[in-house]
Write a protein that holds these residues in place. Structure first.
Motif, short mmCIF file in Angstrom:
data_model
loop_
_atom_site.label_atom_id
_atom_site.label_comp_id
_atom_site.label_asym_id
_atom_site.label_seq_id
_atom_site.Cartn_x
_atom_site.Cartn_y
_atom_site.Cartn_z
N ILE A 91 0.80 -1.17 -0.01
CA ILE A 91 -0.16 -0.01 -0.06
C ILE A 91 0.77 1.11 0.04
O ILE A 91 0.24 2.30 -0.08
N GLY A 92 2.15 1.17 0.16
CA GLY A 92 3.03 2.38 0.01
C GLY A 92 4.21 2.56 0.92
O GLY A 92 4.58 1.30 1.46
N VAL A 93 4.78 3.61 1.04
CA VAL A 93 6.26 3.84 1.38
C VAL A 93 6.25 4.77 2.67
O VAL A 93 5.18 5.56 2.45
N HIS A 94 6.69 4.52 3.76
CA HIS A 94 6.47 5.44 4.74
C HIS A 94 7.82 5.53 5.55
O HIS A 94 8.73 4.77 5.44
N TYR A 95 7.97 6.92 5.53
CA TYR A 95 9.31 7.04 6.44
C TYR A 95 8.72 7.72 7.77
O TYR A 95 7.99 8.53 7.88
N GLY A 96 9.45 7.05 8.87
CA GLY A 96 9.02 7.61 10.24
C GLY A 96 10.24 7.88 10.85
O GLY A 96 11.07 7.35 10.61
N PHE A 132 16.11 6.51 22.89
CA PHE A 132 15.83 5.79 21.74
C PHE A 132 15.41 6.60 20.52
O PHE A 132 14.62 7.54 20.52
N ARG A 133 16.41 6.62 19.43
CA ARG A 133 16.05 7.18 18.35
C ARG A 133 15.78 6.27 16.95
O ARG A 133 16.55 5.28 17.02
N SER A 135 10.04 2.38 5.22
CA SER A 135 9.44 1.05 5.28
C SER A 135 8.36 1.14 4.33
O SER A 135 7.62 2.09 3.99
N SER A 136 8.44 -0.39 3.63
CA SER A 136 7.14 -0.48 3.03
C SER A 136 5.91 -1.09 3.62
O SER A 136 6.51 -1.99 4.48
N VAL A 137 4.88 -0.51 3.35
CA VAL A 137 3.66 -1.06 4.18
C VAL A 137 2.90 -1.96 3.23
O VAL A 137 2.42 -1.43 2.15
N TYR A 138 2.45 -3.23 4.00
CA TYR A 138 1.60 -4.01 3.46
C TYR A 138 0.55 -4.32 4.24
O TYR A 138 0.58 -4.37 5.51
N TYR A 148 2.75 4.03 13.44
CA TYR A 148 3.04 5.27 13.06
C TYR A 148 1.65 5.92 12.83
O TYR A 148 1.06 5.03 12.16
N GLU A 149 1.18 6.95 13.25
CA GLU A 149 -0.41 7.30 13.14
C GLU A 149 -0.60 7.50 11.67
O GLU A 149 -1.60 7.20 11.09
#
Length: 117
Positions: free
Chosen positions: A31-36, A47-48, A53-56, A99-100
């Motif tokens: 369903i798409g790519v996400h940068y978080g 923690f950083r 990520s690719s979202v499925y 991530y929201e």
């Protein structure tokens, strides 16, 4: 940068390792790519997280009692209504889940699929 196929293979492997789900390639829907990115204290240390990520979406039936959780990666699994989950992600009562904006990507996909039925 990893190729789309590498992300796909990682998603299939992750489902098996973390949940015990043996997904077939046709059962994952891209369903798409996400940068978080975020920074937070985690077990007393900073923690950083920076990730692309690719979202499925996996839409096959799943019985929670049949899952085999990888204790190092998955604390718990439970079913809940999409809107209830969205609210918990939004207000932070279900931290470190997703991530929201990534969750909204899933919602848009589910809306498209339900309209097409």
């Amino acid at each position: 940068m990893e190729s789309q196929w590498s992300f796909f293979e990682s998603a299939i492997r992750g489902l098996k390792e973390e949940l015990g789900i043996e997904a077939k390639p046709k059962e994952l829907h891209y369903i798409g790519v996400h940068y978080g990115a975020f920074e937070a204290e985690f077990y007393g240390k900073m923690f950083r997280d920076r990730e692309l990520s690719s979202v499925y979406v996996y839409t096959e039936p799943v019985e929670i009692e049949n899952l085999k959780l990888q204790k190092e990666e998955v604390e718990a699994v439970r079913w809940m209504d999409y809107e209830e989950c969205r609210q918990k992600v939004h207000d932070g009562t279900m931290p470190n889940c997703i991530y929201e904006d990534e969750f909204r990507m899933v919602g848009k996909y589910l809306d498209r699929v339900s309209v097409g039925r």
